[in-house]
Design a protein around this motif. Sequence first.
Motif: not given
Length: 178
Positions: A14-16, A74-81, A113-115
């Motif tokens: 996923v892009e951070l 599975n990692v996914l950026r949700l629409k809420d960030g 953000d993935g930390k």
Amino acid sequence: ADDKYVRHSEGSAVELKDGRLLLVWTEFTRGEGDSDFFPARLVAKTSKDGGKNWGDYRVLAKPEKGEISAFSPNVLRLKDGRILFVYMRYTSFAKSKNKYPPAITVAMISEDDGKSFTRLATILTEQPITVCSHSLKQLASGRILIPLNRDLSKKGEPDHWEAGIAYSYDLGKTWKQS
């Protein structure tokens, strides 16, 4: 792969928000039987140059006591960030009535953000159902989907699988399956 970690596979990225990439994959140590069931954990690295170089290695998930492995990230950026992280944990062959061990599928969420990731939900309890790696999707409606594979085969019989899907309407807090 090396003598300590004999297989690296099943990744998801996923892009951070700062443009770095977060890559999560399955890291296996040697075990008995089929390599899909070697002891495994989920690890991550980040890249700030589009994937040419990677750093910040860390363990994101490992099997709990009595389990075989953490698997299928599975990692996914949700629409809420936020970032949703879904994976499964193989439990034990001793508990299996089917050909493959039962699995527990869990959802984790990152507010930073993935930390870090905190437990959000258990999607599936110990069942002969697996999820696919890097297949988590969020539709325009907001519904989140992940494909499922149900093991209908019995020990000593050929593989017999059925496809399905798990879905969430509330950003991963609760899940149903079809």
